[in-house]
Scaffold this motif. Structure first.
Motif, PDB file in Angstrom:
ATOM      1  N   GLY A 141     -15.187  18.546  -3.396  1.00  0.00           N
ATOM      2  CA  GLY A 141     -15.343  17.113  -3.564  1.00  0.00           C
ATOM      3  C   GLY A 141     -16.629  16.633  -4.212  1.00  0.00           C
ATOM      4  N   GLY A 225     -13.658  19.456  -8.085  1.00  0.00           N
ATOM      5  CA  GLY A 225     -13.826  18.736  -6.830  1.00  0.00           C
ATOM      6  C   GLY A 225     -12.675  17.808  -6.497  1.00  0.00           C
ATOM      7  N   PHE A 226     -11.981  17.305  -7.499  1.00  0.00           N
ATOM      8  CA  PHE A 226     -10.873  16.391  -7.217  1.00  0.00           C
ATOM      9  C   PHE A 226      -9.693  17.135  -6.609  1.00  0.00           C
ATOM     10  CE2 PHE A 226      -7.038  13.944  -8.243  1.00  0.00           C
ATOM     11  CZ  PHE A 226      -7.360  12.757  -7.605  1.00  0.00           C
ATOM     12  N   SER A 227      -9.182  18.139  -7.315  1.00  0.00           N
ATOM     13  CA  SER A 227      -7.994  18.812  -6.772  1.00  0.00           C
ATOM     14  C   SER A 227      -8.361  19.655  -5.558  1.00  0.00           C
ATOM     15  CB  SER A 227      -7.243  19.611  -7.842  1.00  0.00           C
ATOM     16  OG  SER A 227      -8.099  20.438  -8.553  1.00  0.00           O
ATOM     17  N   ASN A 229     -10.455  18.739  -3.280  1.00  0.00           N
ATOM     18  CA  ASN A 229     -10.460  17.793  -2.169  1.00  0.00           C
ATOM     19  C   ASN A 229      -9.036  17.418  -1.750  1.00  0.00           C
ATOM     20  OD1 ASN A 229     -10.775  14.859  -0.982  1.00  0.00           O
ATOM     21  ND2 ASN A 229     -12.744  15.873  -0.802  1.00  0.00           N
ATOM     22  N   ILE A 230      -8.168  17.234  -2.738  1.00  0.00           N
ATOM     23  CA  ILE A 230      -6.744  16.942  -2.452  1.00  0.00           C
ATOM     24  C   ILE A 230      -6.168  18.094  -1.611  1.00  0.00           C
ATOM     25  CG2 ILE A 230      -4.437  16.725  -3.496  1.00  0.00           C
ATOM     26  CD1 ILE A 230      -6.114  14.258  -4.085  1.00  0.00           C
ATOM     27  N   PHE A 231      -6.470  19.308  -2.023  1.00  0.00           N
ATOM     28  CA  PHE A 231      -5.954  20.485  -1.313  1.00  0.00           C
ATOM     29  C   PHE A 231      -6.501  20.534   0.117  1.00  0.00           C
ATOM     30  CE2 PHE A 231      -6.062  25.096  -0.308  1.00  0.00           C
ATOM     31  CZ  PHE A 231      -4.703  25.343  -0.383  1.00  0.00           C
ATOM     32  N   LYS A 233      -7.734  18.222   2.047  1.00  0.00           N
ATOM     33  CA  LYS A 233      -7.270  17.166   2.951  1.00  0.00           C
ATOM     34  C   LYS A 233      -5.793  17.301   3.292  1.00  0.00           C
ATOM     35  CE  LYS A 233     -10.916  13.926   2.106  1.00  0.00           C
ATOM     36  NZ  LYS A 233     -11.410  12.955   1.117  1.00  0.00           N
ATOM     37  N   SER A 234      -5.019  17.880   2.385  1.00  0.00           N
ATOM     38  CA  SER A 234      -3.606  18.075   2.715  1.00  0.00           C
ATOM     39  C   SER A 234      -3.473  19.186   3.754  1.00  0.00           C
ATOM     40  CB  SER A 234      -2.786  18.364   1.464  1.00  0.00           C
ATOM     41  OG  SER A 234      -3.120  19.610   0.942  1.00  0.00           O
ATOM     42  N   VAL A 235      -4.341  20.189   3.671  1.00  0.00           N
ATOM     43  CA  VAL A 235      -4.340  21.242   4.695  1.00  0.00           C
ATOM     44  C   VAL A 235      -4.633  20.607   6.056  1.00  0.00           C
ATOM     45  CG1 VAL A 235      -5.572  23.295   5.520  1.00  0.00           C
ATOM     46  CG2 VAL A 235      -5.011  23.080   3.098  1.00  0.00           C
ATOM     47  N   GLU A 236      -5.633  19.743   6.075  1.00  0.00           N
ATOM     48  CA  GLU A 236      -6.000  19.021   7.293  1.00  0.00           C
ATOM     49  C   GLU A 236      -4.823  18.200   7.825  1.00  0.00           C
ATOM     50  OE1 GLU A 236     -10.177  17.455   6.267  1.00  0.00           O
ATOM     51  OE2 GLU A 236      -9.450  16.071   7.803  1.00  0.00           O
ATOM     52  N   GLY A 237      -4.236  17.399   6.917  1.00  0.00           N
ATOM     53  CA  GLY A 237      -3.171  16.472   7.307  1.00  0.00           C
ATOM     54  C   GLY A 237      -1.936  17.181   7.820  1.00  0.00           C
ATOM     55  N   VAL A 238      -1.501  18.201   7.085  1.00  0.00           N
ATOM     56  CA  VAL A 238      -0.275  18.898   7.474  1.00  0.00           C
ATOM     57  C   VAL A 238      -0.494  19.671   8.780  1.00  0.00           C
ATOM     58  CG1 VAL A 238       1.408  20.645   6.778  1.00  0.00           C
ATOM     59  CG2 VAL A 238       0.559  19.009   5.121  1.00  0.00           C
ATOM     60  N   LYS A 240      -2.482  18.831  11.198  1.00  0.00           N
ATOM     61  CA  LYS A 240      -2.477  17.836  12.270  1.00  0.00           C
ATOM     62  C   LYS A 240      -1.051  17.371  12.579  1.00  0.00           C
ATOM     63  CE  LYS A 240      -5.232  13.747  13.074  1.00  0.00           C
ATOM     64  NZ  LYS A 240      -6.041  12.741  12.384  1.00  0.00           N
TER      65      LYS A 240
ATOM     66  N   GLY B 210      -4.791  13.067   1.465  1.00  0.00           N
ATOM     67  CA  GLY B 210      -3.839  14.021   2.023  1.00  0.00           C
ATOM     68  C   GLY B 210      -3.881  14.084   3.539  1.00  0.00           C
ATOM     69  N   SER B 211      -5.014  13.705   4.105  1.00  0.00           N
ATOM     70  CA  SER B 211      -5.153  13.784   5.562  1.00  0.00           C
ATOM     71  C   SER B 211      -4.424  12.644   6.264  1.00  0.00           C
ATOM     72  CB  SER B 211      -6.633  13.771   5.937  1.00  0.00           C
ATOM     73  OG  SER B 211      -7.312  12.755   5.245  1.00  0.00           O
ATOM     74  N   PRO B 214       0.544  12.085   5.810  1.00  0.00           N
ATOM     75  CA  PRO B 214       1.652  12.446   6.710  1.00  0.00           C
ATOM     76  C   PRO B 214       1.896  11.443   7.834  1.00  0.00           C
ATOM     77  CG  PRO B 214       0.166  14.326   6.380  1.00  0.00           C
ATOM     78  CD  PRO B 214      -0.519  13.102   5.835  1.00  0.00           C
ATOM     79  N   PHE B 215       0.991  10.488   8.045  1.00  0.00           N
ATOM     80  CA  PHE B 215       1.066   9.663   9.250  1.00  0.00           C
ATOM     81  C   PHE B 215       1.452   8.208   8.980  1.00  0.00           C
ATOM     82  CE2 PHE B 215      -1.769  13.223   9.910  1.00  0.00           C
ATOM     83  CZ  PHE B 215      -1.113  13.837  10.962  1.00  0.00           C
ATOM     84  N   PHE B 231      -0.735  19.197  -4.176  1.00  0.00           N
ATOM     85  CA  PHE B 231      -0.473  18.621  -2.855  1.00  0.00           C
ATOM     86  C   PHE B 231       0.839  19.160  -2.282  1.00  0.00           C
ATOM     87  CE2 PHE B 231       1.067  15.108  -0.098  1.00  0.00           C
ATOM     88  CZ  PHE B 231       0.032  15.106   0.816  1.00  0.00           C
ATOM     89  N   VAL B 238       0.922  25.400   4.043  1.00  0.00           N
ATOM     90  CA  VAL B 238       0.347  25.213   5.378  1.00  0.00           C
ATOM     91  C   VAL B 238       1.460  25.126   6.425  1.00  0.00           C
ATOM     92  CG1 VAL B 238      -1.060  23.691   6.817  1.00  0.00           C
ATOM     93  CG2 VAL B 238      -1.729  24.144   4.476  1.00  0.00           C
TER      94      VAL B 238
END
Lengths: 356, 356
Positions: A141, A225-227, A229-231, A233-238, A240, B210-211, B214-215, B231, B238
């Motif tokens: 990022g 840093g853009f993609s 960061n996308i990656f 945060k999607s790891v984080e989101g999915v 969760k 991305g975080s 999903p919500f 994404f 994941v």
């Protein structure tokens, strides 16, 4: 080993930073300089019955917030805990700096106060992902727009880190892309693929997709840093989302709750495995001394783990190794340029000979 | 309702496509045109004791492989099952086309054979993600480089799809970005943010990370094909990693296996919820007739679900709605340009008056 700690950064400072440092002091063999608002730190310690007499405290009145402009660290808020902490690091008063504050300001301060290693084009924020094997994603990022050469250097720097901290002899470096073939991605990825595959100092394993990255395909994952960061945060989101769904299943009936009890220990282990806060903070790579970014929402445990990582980083040869690799990187680039210039010369002479 | 099916596309054709069509024929009220190698289709049907006499079969000898260049669909492989199927769709011989073949070729064929809706700058591949609420991610890989206006149109097209297929009155449109603030991302995202927030025909809810995606933060997630693909694949990766870890926990001991038995039904439900193949294929949005891309590794069930989606798409007003929205989009753009031109004119006249 002396760790400099920004006590005022992050959403939960100074409560969680004070608790985190006290936990770290119990577990790790290091001393600490706490930088921040002394009365507040003392109040939090008293409220939580924590003994902080063994720590050096450097009082600062200014605080950098999450909303502040990154450049404030070298302009308007030079007396903040973050700025003062990084100056102490630059002056050699400690071996590493840990902060859960404003990422942009920390990155700017690391670059302008602590300073980059000579020859590093751009520093990057690395994050170790809790996959089947630990995977360092770099950059996550700091640099939204980069060049092909920046990505090549991220590969070199990431490999040095994984060698130094995880003891991986020849870290496998992959390029985050939308397909495996060399032609995939934008012009940036195509160019970076070419540079990375020509670089004989790193073990480049080609393009890596998000679907295979978790399953042991690489040790370092290079991204802009853009993609990146996308990656991340999607790891984080999915993660969760799935853990939330699992919790729903485990509480869905009395029988399910009973079954969940049997599995509790293993499920907690799985959750711990997947918890990024267990893996410490994010190193800012390419900086001449260890700067670790802890997550902005770090609790005491996450902050303690970031301190653990700072100690491991400072204890390792990673920065020395990284500096050598970058030196070699630049030597190779220079040699290539000279060779290209020489190759062009005879053509020019021939051209001149051909003239009347 | 007549569905045209590419029987030869995908890694597991024609076995799984034949089975998938037979399952679909049992479940859904539609007729089918099977396009592909007739002897092979008949052999697979015989081997699996499936009655395919009720289907129309259009024999084709050529097959487009996953390695073929996308343009082959209109150049060297115009007699392939994919090309012939799309020509049938363009000629109105059926109401929708489903293929699990080469994505690039399908996208190229959809654009050049079936053709875009008038005014659509770029078609896009949409994928519905199985989040807390269904989220249409658009684009997921067709357009690696795009303009701000392309992204704005993706928002318009995605909203029309979610209105038509999921009955969402005012779909919330988000922009995939590395932070919530308007200033986040590259120049592309910053520009798209501006256009999307000015567009009064869509319900733009700002940047989405991305975080939080999903919500329940949005119904449509707009992205360039590169970061959209990053994404999508990380969601896939994941999800797979976590379900694999969970399986490990559930098989870790006899007691765990017993507990897992109690939870089996709920866990299978959770797995089904998270399984993209349950949600059908990916619509190619902006094309004048429904073209659905099934996953390349589709099994019979996934292929059947892609057919279900094709039927729902053809049954809905989504394409009609999308065409109207794009018409309005272009009318607005034209009006804006005219207004800008008018605003500039008086200035020029003033300039001229000022001259001697």
């Amino acid at each position: 080993m002396k760790i400099i700690v920004d006590m005022m950064g992050g959403d939960r400072a100074p409560e969680e930073t004070v608790k985190g440092v006290c936990q770290a002091a119990q577990e790790f063999n290091a001393s600490y300089i706490l930088v921040g608002n002394q009365p507040e730190i003392e109040r939090v310690a008293a409220e939580n019955q924590l003994d902080i007499r063994r720590f050096d405290i450097v009082h600062t009145a200014q605080v950098i917030t999450m909303e502040d402009d990154p450049l404030c660290v070298v302009r308007t808020k030079t007396e903040s805990s973050m700025a003062v902490g990084m100056r102490l690091l630059a002056e050699g008063k400690g071996d590493a700096f840990v902060s859960s504050g404003n990422t942009g300001a920390l990155f700017t301060g690391a670059t302008l106060i602590v300073r980059k290693i000579k020859g590093v084009l751009r520093a990057g924020i690395g994050t170790v992902l809790p996959f089947q094997n630990p995977v360092l994603l770099l950059d996550t990022g700091a640099n939204v727009t980069v060049t092909e050469e920046n990505l090549e250097q991220f590969g070199v720097m990431g490999a040095a880190y994984m060698r130094g901290i995880y003891g991986i002899d020849r870290p496998r470096v992959g390029l985050l892309n939308n397909g495996a073939e060399a032609c995939k991605g934008t012009a940036l990825q195509q160019g970076a693929y070419r540079l990375l595959s020509q670089n004989r100092d790193i073990n480049f394993v080609g393009n890596i997709e998000g679907s295979t990255a978790p399953f042991g395909s690489c040790d370092v994952l290079v991204a802009d840093g853009f993609s990146g960061n996308i990656f991340l945060k999607s790891v984080e989101g999915v993660g969760k989302l799935l853990l939330g769904k699992l919790k729903g299943v485990l509480y869905s009936s009395p029988a399910a709750k009973l079954a969940a009890l049997t599995l509790k220990k293993q499920l907690m282990g799985m959750k711990k495995d997947m918890d990024p806060s267990e893996h410490g903070g994010a190193p800012i790579l390419g900086i001449s001394r260890p700067v670790i970014k802890a997550h902005g929402s770090s609790d005491a445990k996450a902050f303690k783990n970031a301190i653990r990582q700072a100690i491991a980083y400072a204890d390792s040869e990673a920065i020395y190794d990284l500096a050598l690799c970058i030196q070699r990187f630049n030597a190779h680039k220079k040699a290539e340029q000279e060779q290209q210039a020489q190759e062009q010369e005879p053509t020019q002479q021939q051209g001149q000979q051909g003239q009347p």
